[in-house]
Design an enzyme around this catalytic site. Sequence first.
Site, PDB file in Angstrom:
ATOM      1  N   SER A 117      -5.383  -5.645  -4.760  1.00 10.90           N
ATOM      2  CA  SER A 117      -4.757  -4.951  -3.639  1.00 10.90           C
ATOM      3  C   SER A 117      -3.241  -4.884  -3.727  1.00 10.90           C
ATOM      4  CB  SER A 117      -5.170  -5.605  -2.321  1.00 10.90           C
ATOM      5  OG  SER A 117      -6.561  -5.517  -2.151  1.00 10.90           O
ATOM      6  N   HIS A 152      -0.429  -7.836  -0.099  1.00  7.13           N
ATOM      7  CA  HIS A 152      -0.362  -6.401   0.169  1.00  7.13           C
ATOM      8  C   HIS A 152       1.085  -5.980   0.419  1.00  7.13           C
ATOM      9  CE1 HIS A 152      -4.682  -6.806   1.960  1.00  7.13           C
ATOM     10  NE2 HIS A 152      -4.676  -6.949   0.649  1.00  7.13           N
TER      11      HIS A 152
END
Length: 168
Positions: free
Chosen positions: A85, A143
Amino acid sequence: PALVLHYGFVWQLVTYSFLHASVGHLLINMLTLWMFGSQEEQDWGSRKFLEFYFFCVVGAALVTLGVSYTGLPGASPLVPTIGASGGIYGLLIAFGMLYGDREVFLFPFPFSIKAKYLVGIIIFVVVIATFQPSQGGVANFAHLGGLLFGFLYIKFVPARGLMFGATE
């Protein structure tokens, strides 16, 4: 994070991105990689694309390392981080910055949205999720780290990439 800093397992700054929590986690990351990364790879070439992607992956890992030692609730160096991610969010911010006026069709919803607005909404959701006590955790900072390093690469790295800039 504890294994990287205390035992010197520095390869985990990259290899964590090849592990996923579930098949769904893997499929969402790979769908996003294909949807947004394919255009970037066509424009940049494979070498620069891989350099960018792994720059974001390692950047996300470094942010995770830093946050895990801050003492924030839920942040611990013993909590593992897995998934691609961080690199995926780097690809998203790059797509939003470089191709912001492109229309993205939101299947299965019957409408399109400009890429810059879609990326802005995703960033907003990630920031909110990162600071929710129930969602929190160190992995959400990966993230944000991917977003940060993707932004820094697009804004400040020479057009031909880091390797070219390092040889000059």
